[in-house]
Every structure is written in structure tokens, then in C-alpha cells.
Design an enzyme around this catalytic site. Structure first.
Site, PDB file in Angstrom:
ATOM      1  N   LYS A 112       0.710  -1.266  -0.020  1.00 52.31           N
ATOM      2  CA  LYS A 112      -0.013  -0.042  -0.106  1.00 52.31           C
ATOM      3  C   LYS A 112       0.809   1.258  -0.056  1.00 52.31           C
ATOM      4  O   LYS A 112       0.334   2.367  -0.481  1.00 52.31           O
ATOM      5  CB  LYS A 112      -1.179  -0.029   0.979  1.00 52.31           C
ATOM      6  CG  LYS A 112      -2.261  -1.266   1.015  1.00 52.31           C
ATOM      7  CD  LYS A 112      -3.154  -1.068   2.189  1.00 52.31           C
ATOM      8  CE  LYS A 112      -4.431  -2.146   1.792  1.00 52.31           C
ATOM      9  NZ  LYS A 112      -3.663  -3.320   1.757  1.00 52.31           N
TER      10      LYS A 112
HETATM   11  C1  PLP Z   1      -4.470  -4.492   1.056  1.00 53.53           C
HETATM   12  C2  PLP Z   1      -3.666  -5.709   1.057  1.00 53.53           C
HETATM   13  C3  PLP Z   1      -4.049  -6.896   0.048  1.00 53.53           C
HETATM   14  C4  PLP Z   1      -5.300  -6.483  -0.839  1.00 53.53           C
HETATM   15  O1  PLP Z   1      -5.265  -5.642  -1.713  1.00 53.53           O
HETATM   16  P1  PLP Z   1      -6.584  -5.396  -2.423  1.00 53.53           P
HETATM   17  O2  PLP Z   1      -6.186  -4.133  -3.183  1.00 53.53           O
HETATM   18  O3  PLP Z   1      -7.675  -4.816  -1.463  1.00 53.53           O
HETATM   19  O4  PLP Z   1      -7.102  -6.350  -3.281  1.00 53.53           O
HETATM   20  C5  PLP Z   1      -2.980  -7.886  -0.202  1.00 53.53           C
HETATM   21  N1  PLP Z   1      -2.093  -8.184   0.659  1.00 53.53           N
HETATM   22  C6  PLP Z   1      -1.801  -7.204   1.563  1.00 53.53           C
HETATM   23  C7  PLP Z   1      -0.491  -7.229   2.532  1.00 53.53           C
HETATM   24  C8  PLP Z   1      -2.578  -6.055   1.621  1.00 53.53           C
HETATM   25  O5  PLP Z   1      -2.010  -5.098   2.583  1.00 53.53           O
END
Ligand code: PLP
Length: 463
Positions: A112
């Protein structure tokens, strides 16, 4: 030439330019923003294939962020990715049958950061131009909160209020948030569940008088800028793997929760990147895997797993995908969303050749972590392991498989210990957290209490 405009998936309102789209977040008719048209870049792929990550990001982002001056865009991209600890920003490493795209070298060690570092800089740029201020309010069950805090900390004209359920996020995740002591960062430990936190945030946004008076802003993955920033690494990884293997087409496997990350891959494919398959991987919370198998989109109860960032009931970005399934028919999307709201269930005819899905339960997650460590000396975090496991069911000798690694294993040390029986996963940043001072307010799970707390701290500290 007229610039890029963004429309709501439900067809309401006037199309907006990029910066207004980013500040608005969710469209006023309840839909999500999408670009009016996706640019075709097939004739530029060869020229782009040798670019550094920031240079490539600039070429892609400027197609969409065309009301940000070129020099400002370049500068904010450079600053966003200078905080990453890997020179390549998102390196690709081979392990076993797959290529691992490491997205976890940012400040909070989760993918993120790729979008939220950029979004922080983008907000700052827009607010400096408009002279406004922004109060970001978000609920988190872990990763989003710390990545958003690190994207916004210390910036002018912006405050961030992050609600987490007290005692229900991992101690490590809590410290990643509460050890940030910048004056514009406010952590609120709410005496309730994650759903309570989310409901309070929703209620604050739905109170339009409150929302306008305090200039509330959103950083969750419904914000188009987050999807946009994530498109870049699909191109970057495909170029690296093409030059290494000589393959023309590639596949991606994406550990999926809210469908934001895989949707960025969907856009990359529509721009002309030769992706012949996107593999959608879920844990036991498999609403999306069931949909791509059966055409039925139906909610269930959320089950806690080893990969908590994928523990979702409904996928907030799925509506963007539905818009393309309806061939841009916003009226159709509105009908589908209304039907889903009413019945908790939606049935679509078959019609996708690109996305295939699979699920990976706890036992398979642990076995995959163990296997990649013993056979390849590669340590996967539990989210990434879900993607690697499901990827194994979709291998094709002519199209190399790129698996997105979405978190550093040290963030989930308990799962690593459970899988391998040893305490292998560490990172100096996380190890250092234990000694840092923290700041956090405790509040009851009560909308008025949270609203009052936000009002008081806004009037007490100029942004
Ligand atoms: C947010 C997240 C996901 C999922 O991603 P999306 O965009 O919500 O599908 C997968 N792995 C980690 C470590 C995350 O923080």
C-alpha cells in the site's frame, strides 16, 4: 486537446478532471470514478521497457494526471519512491517456478506504500494550489492505517485521523501507527470491532454538513489515484521478466481483498500490456474466487485468517470491474449494485477470458511458506503465499508467472513461526519499534465521541 475526464460508474454528475477526482474520492451518486477512456500505449512499450521505475511512473501517470504540471508530477514521483529501500523500487526475483514482484520495500513494508506515498504528495500539491485543507479520516484493521499515516505525516494543510479497534490489530501494526508522533497524526483506539470503526467513519462521511465543514478526505482504495499508482508496477515487472526470459506474454497472480490491486492489472492489460491472464487469489474469504468460478457474487461472514488484509466481505473496487462487464453501461451497473444491495447476491453471465481465480486455505498457506523456504530459501509473507499457491494452478510454459508479494514477511512473524518453526522473519525497522514512544487516544465506539474528538483537535491545531 481536451484533458482526461473521470466519470462515475453509475453515470451521475458531471465528468471531473483528475485533481478534482482525487479530492472527491467517492462520486456523489455513490459510484466510483473511472477515466472516460483508457489510453492505448502499445506503440510505446518498446521505448518504455528500459526506463527506471520513477521515469516509467512519470510516463504512465502523466496520461491520467494531465492537470498536474509536468515538473510537479516528476518531482512528486521522485519524492514518493525515494522513500523505498530497494534501488529498483519494486524488484522482481525468481523463486521456483515463479517470478516474485516485491512490493514491500516502502516505509511500512506493505504494497500500500506504493500508492499512499504518492497520494500524500499529490494531496499536498493539490492543496497548495487550491489553498484548502484536508482532514483524512480512515478506519483500519492494520496495513492501510500505517501506510496512510506514513504518506501524510508531517505534511502541511493535512491531518489524518485513523480509527483502529482497540486491542484487535496486531501489536506490531499498532506500534507502526502509534509511534508516529507528528502533530498532524491522530491515532484513535476505539473500544469495539473493525466494523464499528468503519461504521463510524461511514457515518461521519454521510453527515454532509460535517463532511463539508471539516473538509473530510478519504484514502481507501476507492480513490482513483491509488489504483493509478499501482498500474506502474505491472508494466515495470512485465518488462523485467520479458528481458530475462524472452517471453512476449506474461501472467500475474494477485493476492486479493478489495480488488484494488488486481484492478490496476486489469487497466494495464487494457492499455496494451501483453498480460494473457490475471490470477485472482483469495484466502478463505473467497467471495471473489466464487464469483469468477460460478458467476454468483454473494456475501458471507468474514472469517479471520493468517492474511488479515484480505479478510473482506464485499470488495469495494469490484464495481469498477462491473462497469467494464457492462461495456460502460452505467445504468446497468446501477441496477446490478441496487440488486446486490437488496438481495446480497448478484448473478452475471460468463464473459471474462482474462481473470481466473482460486482460493488458498490456512493449511495451504503454511505449506507454501514452508515449501518456498526449504526449497528456494525464499520467505513469503502469508498474503504473498496465497498468491503463489494459487499461481501454481495456472502455470503456462509460454507465459511466465509474476506473483505479487504484498507484504514483508517480518510483518507477520507469527505465521512464519507457525509455518517453519523458527523465528526467521525480522526487519530492523520493525525490531526498532519496540523501543519507540507512542501516542494514541482511547475512545468508546460512539460516533458523537469520535466526531467531538476530531472537532476539538482540528480547532486546537492549525494545519
Ligand atoms: C491490502 C492488501 C492486500 C489486498 O489488496 P486489495 O487491493 O484490497 O485487493 C493484499 N495483501 C496485503 C499485504 C495488503 O495489505
Amino acid at each position: 486537446m481536451r484533458g482526461m475526464r473521470y466519470v462515475s460508474t453509475r453515470g451521475g454528475g458531471e465528468p471531473l478532471p483528475f485533481c478534482a477526482t482525487v479530492l472527491t474520492g467517492l462520486a456523489r451518486d455513490g459510484g466510483l470514478f473511472l477515466p472516460e477512456a483508457i489510453p492505448d500505449v502499445r506503440d510505446r512499450l518498446a521505448a518504455w521497457s528500459q526506463l527506471s521505475y520513477p521515469a516509467l511512473a512519470y510516463e504512465i501517470l502523466r496520461l491520467y494526471a494531465d492537470d498536474v504540471p509536468a515538473a510537479a508530477l516528476r518531482d512528486m514521483i521522485d519524492r514518493s519512491y525515494a522513500t523505498f529501500r530497494a534501488p529498483e523500487v519494486t524488484p522482481v526475483v525468481a523463486a521456483g517456478d515463479v517470478q516474485i514482484l516485491e512490493l514491500f520495500h516502502g516505509p511500512t513494508l506493505a504494497f500500500k506504500d506504493v500508492a499512499l506515498q504518492f497520494l500524500g504528495n499529490l494531496f499536498e500539491h493539490i492543496l497548495a494550489r487550491t489553498g484548502g485543507e484536508l482532514n483524512i479520516v480512515a478506519a483500519t484493521s492494520g496495513d492501510t492505517g500505517s501506510a496512510a499515516i506514513h504518506g501524510v505525516r508531517g505534511r502541511r494543510r493535512m491531518r489524518i485521523f485513523v480509527l483502529h479497534p482497540q486491542g484487535r490489530v496486531s501489536p506490531m501494526q499498532e506500534r507502526q501507527m502509534t509511534s508516529v508522533l507528528d502533530a498532524n497524526v491522530h491515532n484513535l483506539a476505539v473500544g469495539g470491532t473493525f466494523d464499528d470503526c468503519q461504521n463510524i467513519v461511514k457515518a461521519l462521511f454521510n453527515d454532509l454538513a460535517f463532511r463539508d465543514r471539516y473538509h473530510l478526505g478519504a484514502v481507501n482504495s476507492i480513490n482513483w489515484a491509488r489504483v493509478l499508482a499501482q498500474i506502474v508496477y505491472y508494466f515495470y515487472a512485465a518488462f523485467r521478466v520479458q528481458e530475462r526470459t524472452g517471453a512476449r506474454r506474461v501472467r500475474f497472480s494477485v493476492p486479493t481483498g478489495n480488488f484494488g490491486d488486481i484492478f490496476a492489472g486489469f487497466v494495464a492489460q487494457r492499455m496494451g500490456l501483453p498480460i494473457d491472464r490475471l490470477v485472482l487469489a483469495t484466502n478463505e474469504n473467497d467471495i471473489l474466487a466464487r464469483f469468477f468460478d460460478t458467476g454468483v457474487y454473494q456475501t458471507g461472514a468474514v472469517a479471520p485468517t493468517l492474511s488479515p488484509s484480505m479478510d473482506i466481505q464485499v470488495a469495494s473496487n469490484f464495481e469498477r470491474y462491473l462497469y467494464y462487464r457492462a461495456n460502460g453501461g452505467a445504468r446497468q451497473v446501477s441496477r446490478w449494485m441496487a440488486e446486490f444491495q437488496l438481495a446480497g447476491r448478484l448473478v452475471l453471465p460468463a464473459g471474462d477470458d482474462l481473470i481466473r481465480a482460486g482460493r488458498c486455505d490456512t493449511a495451504a498457506t503454511l505449506a507454501t511458506i514452508r515449501k518456498y523456504w526449504t526449497a528456494h530459501r525464499y520467505l513469503l509473507d502469508p498474503h504473498s503465499a496465497v498468491g503463489v499457491y494459487v499461481a501454481g494452478q495456472h502455470l503456462d510454459p509460454s507465459a511466465p508467472m509474476i506473483c505479487l508479494a504484498t507484504a514483508h514477511p517480518a510483518k507477520f512473524g507469527d505465521a512464519i513461526r507457525q509455518a517453519i518453526g523458527e523465528d526467521l522473519a525480522h526487519h530492523p525497522i520493525l525490531d526498532a519499534l519496540a523501543a519507540l514512544p507512542t501516542r494514541c487516544a482511547r475512545l468508546p465506539a460512539d460516533r458523537a465521541a469520535v466526531a467531538g474528538w476530531i472537532e476539538t483537535s482540528i480547532s486546537g491545531s492549525p494545519a
